[in-house]
Enzyme design. Structure first.
Site, PDB file in Angstrom:
ATOM      1  N   MET A 184     -11.087  -6.385   5.770  1.00  0.00           N
ATOM      2  CA  MET A 184     -10.440  -5.256   6.455  1.00  0.00           C
ATOM      3  C   MET A 184     -10.102  -5.706   7.875  1.00  0.00           C
ATOM      4  SD  MET A 184     -10.124  -2.850   4.272  1.00  0.00           S
ATOM      5  CE  MET A 184      -9.228  -1.834   5.445  1.00  0.00           C
ATOM      6  N   ASP A 206      -5.107   2.778  -2.485  1.00  0.00           N
ATOM      7  CA  ASP A 206      -6.280   3.068  -1.654  1.00  0.00           C
ATOM      8  C   ASP A 206      -6.946   4.365  -2.103  1.00  0.00           C
ATOM      9  OD1 ASP A 206      -6.252   0.940   0.387  1.00  0.00           O
ATOM     10  OD2 ASP A 206      -4.283   1.772   0.864  1.00  0.00           O
ATOM     11  N   MET A 232      -9.908   6.940  -1.683  1.00  0.00           N
ATOM     12  CA  MET A 232     -10.876   7.339  -0.643  1.00  0.00           C
ATOM     13  C   MET A 232     -11.567   8.632  -1.046  1.00  0.00           C
ATOM     14  SD  MET A 232      -8.558   6.738   2.730  1.00  0.00           S
ATOM     15  CE  MET A 232      -7.512   5.303   2.907  1.00  0.00           C
ATOM     16  N   HIS A 245      -0.777  -1.845  -4.093  1.00  0.00           N
ATOM     17  CA  HIS A 245      -2.118  -1.660  -3.525  1.00  0.00           C
ATOM     18  C   HIS A 245      -2.417  -0.159  -3.465  1.00  0.00           C
ATOM     19  CE1 HIS A 245      -5.595  -2.864  -1.010  1.00  0.00           C
ATOM     20  NE2 HIS A 245      -5.369  -1.752  -0.335  1.00  0.00           N
ATOM     21  N   MET A 291     -12.549   2.867  -1.760  1.00  0.00           N
ATOM     22  CA  MET A 291     -13.324   3.215  -0.562  1.00  0.00           C
ATOM     23  C   MET A 291     -14.164   4.431  -0.913  1.00  0.00           C
ATOM     24  SD  MET A 291     -10.310   2.468   2.174  1.00  0.00           S
ATOM     25  CE  MET A 291      -9.111   2.385   0.870  1.00  0.00           C
ATOM     26  N   ASP A 306      -6.159  -6.567   4.918  1.00  0.00           N
ATOM     27  CA  ASP A 306      -5.696  -5.177   4.786  1.00  0.00           C
ATOM     28  C   ASP A 306      -5.782  -4.437   6.118  1.00  0.00           C
ATOM     29  OD1 ASP A 306      -5.046  -2.658   3.886  1.00  0.00           O
ATOM     30  OD2 ASP A 306      -6.743  -2.461   2.509  1.00  0.00           O
ATOM     31  N   HIS A 363      -8.154  -0.555  -4.432  1.00  0.00           N
ATOM     32  CA  HIS A 363      -9.139  -0.708  -3.358  1.00  0.00           C
ATOM     33  C   HIS A 363      -9.976   0.566  -3.304  1.00  0.00           C
ATOM     34  CE1 HIS A 363      -9.588  -1.054   1.367  1.00  0.00           C
ATOM     35  NE2 HIS A 363     -10.758  -1.095   0.745  1.00  0.00           N
ATOM     36  N   SER A 386       0.849  -1.193   0.000  1.00  0.00           N
ATOM     37  CA  SER A 386       0.000   0.000   0.000  1.00  0.00           C
ATOM     38  C   SER A 386       0.886   1.244   0.000  1.00  0.00           C
ATOM     39  CB  SER A 386      -0.900   0.010   1.239  1.00  0.00           C
ATOM     40  OG  SER A 386      -1.445   1.312   1.402  1.00  0.00           O
TER      41      SER A 386
HETATM   42  C1  DX5 Z   1      -6.766   1.500   5.106  1.00  0.00           C
HETATM   43  C2  DX5 Z   1      -6.195   1.039   3.800  1.00  0.00           C
HETATM   44  C3  DX5 Z   1      -4.981   0.216   3.905  1.00  0.00           C
HETATM   45  C4  DX5 Z   1      -3.815   0.841   4.588  1.00  0.00           C
HETATM   46  C5  DX5 Z   1      -3.015  -0.259   5.227  1.00  0.00           C
HETATM   47  O1  DX5 Z   1      -7.990   2.079   4.865  1.00  0.00           O
HETATM   48  O2  DX5 Z   1      -7.150   0.305   3.082  1.00  0.00           O
HETATM   49  O3  DX5 Z   1      -4.598  -0.318   2.639  1.00  0.00           O
HETATM   50  O4  DX5 Z   1      -2.984   1.565   3.726  1.00  0.00           O
HETATM   51  O5  DX5 Z   1      -1.995   0.327   5.874  1.00  0.00           O
HETATM   52  P1  DX5 Z   1      -1.266  -0.279   7.129  1.00  0.00           P
HETATM   53  O6  DX5 Z   1      -0.448  -1.427   6.624  1.00  0.00           O
HETATM   54  O7  DX5 Z   1      -0.457   0.874   7.548  1.00  0.00           O
HETATM   55  O8  DX5 Z   1      -2.284  -0.680   8.144  1.00  0.00           O
HETATM   56 ZN    ZN Z   2      -6.483  -0.853   1.235  1.00  0.00          ZN
END
Ligand code: DX5
Ligand code: ZN
Length: 214
Positions: free
Chosen positions: A134, A32, A34, A30, A65, A172, A63, A5
Site C-alpha cells: 500500500m 477494492d 471494504m 482491481h 480490506m 496501490d 483486494h 481500480s
Molecule cells: C485504496 C484502494 C486503492 C485505490 C487506489 O484503499 O486500495 O485501490 O482505489 O486509488 P488511487 O489510484 O486513486 O490512489
Molecule cells: Zn486496492
C-alpha cells in the site's frame, strides 16, 4: 502491468467503465472490497464482484480490506476472483489463509499497510504469488503517494531474490504518470491506478500513456 481500480468509477455506469477497461491496454480489473471495520470506509461486496466478472474480459484482482478474510475466501472464488489479496494485518493465521486461496485455484497475494515492514513476510514469501504494497493508507481513492514506498520496493525485491520467490510486486495508491517510471525502475511489476484514470478526460488514452515505456 496496469490493474485498474474501479473504486473511483461512476457506479451508476459501471458497465461503461468495464467496457472501457476491456477496450484499453489495461491488464487487470482491481476491485477494492471494504467492510467499514478494517478500513474506515464501505465500498462494495460480492454482488458487485459477480456483476463485474460477467462484463470483464480480463482477470479480476480482488483486494480484500476486511477483517478475518479467511471467512470469505470461497465466496470470492465463486464470485470470480482470479487473484485474491488479503491484508497481513487482518489475518491471524496467514499461512492457512494463503493455502486456502491457492487450494481453490486462485493466485494468492498479501497486502502490507504503509507502516508494516516487508520483513514480516520473510517466512511466507516463497508461498506467495504477489505482494501488494500500500502506497497510501487503505480506505479511499485519490490520496497522496507515500514516498517511503520506494525503499520498501527495493527491500522486497531483494527478499524475493534471496528466497527465490516468484511473487510479483504490486503497488496501490497515488500512482500517476509522474511516479510510474521511477517505480518501475525500482522493481514494481503491477500498478493499481484508480483516480488518475477516472478523473482524466480520456481514460483509455490515460491507460495507454501509463503503459508507455520511455
Ligand atoms: C485504496 C484502494 C486503492 C485505490 C487506489 O484503499 O486500495 O485501490 O482505489 O486509488 P488511487 O489510484 O486513486 O490512489
Ligand atoms: Zn486496492
Amino acid at each position: 502491468m496496469i490493474s485498474v481500480s474501479i473504486l473511483n468509477a461512476d457506479f451508476g455506469h459501471l458497465a461503461e467503465a468495464c467496457a472501457m477497461i476491456n477496450r484499453s491496454r489495461a491488464d487487470w480489473f482491481h476491485l477494492d472490497v471494504m467492510d467499514g471495520v478494517f478500513v474506515p470506509n464501505i465500498s462494495f461486496g460480492l454482488p458487485v464482484v459477480e456483476s463485474v466478472k460477467k462484463l470483464a474480459e480480463k482477470p479480476l484482482d480482488v483486494h480484500l480490506m476486511i477483517v478475518d478474510p479467511d471467512r470469505y475466501v470461497e465466496a470470492f472464488h465463486k464470485a470470480g476472483a482470479d487473484w485474491l489479496t488479503v491484508h497481513y494485518e487482518a489475518c491471524t493465521h496467514l499461512h492457512r489463509t494463503v493455502q486456502h486461496i491457492k487450494s481453490l485455484g486462485m493466485k494468492a497475494g498479501v497486502v502490507l499497510n504503509p507502516h508494516t515492514p516487508v520483513s514480516v513476510l520473510e517466512d511466507i514469501i516463497g508461498d506467495l504469488d504477489m505482494v501488494l504494497l500500500m502506497s497510501v493508507n487503505p480506505g479511499f481513492g485519490g490520496q497522496q503517494f507515500i514516498a517511503n514506498t520506494f525503499d520498501k520496493v527495493g527491500r522486497l525485491r531483494r527478499m524475493i531474490a534471496e528466497k527465490q520467490s516468484h511473487a510479483l510486486i504490486e503497488i496501490d495508491g497515488g500512482v500517476d504518470l509522474g511516479n510510474i517510471q521511477p517505480l518501475r525502475t525500482t522493481g514494481v511489476d503491477v500498478f493499481v491506478v484508480g483516480s488518475f484514470i477516472f478523473r482524466s478526460s480520456a481514460p483509455e488514452e490515460t491507460i495507454a500513456a501509463l503503459k508507455q515505456r520511455p
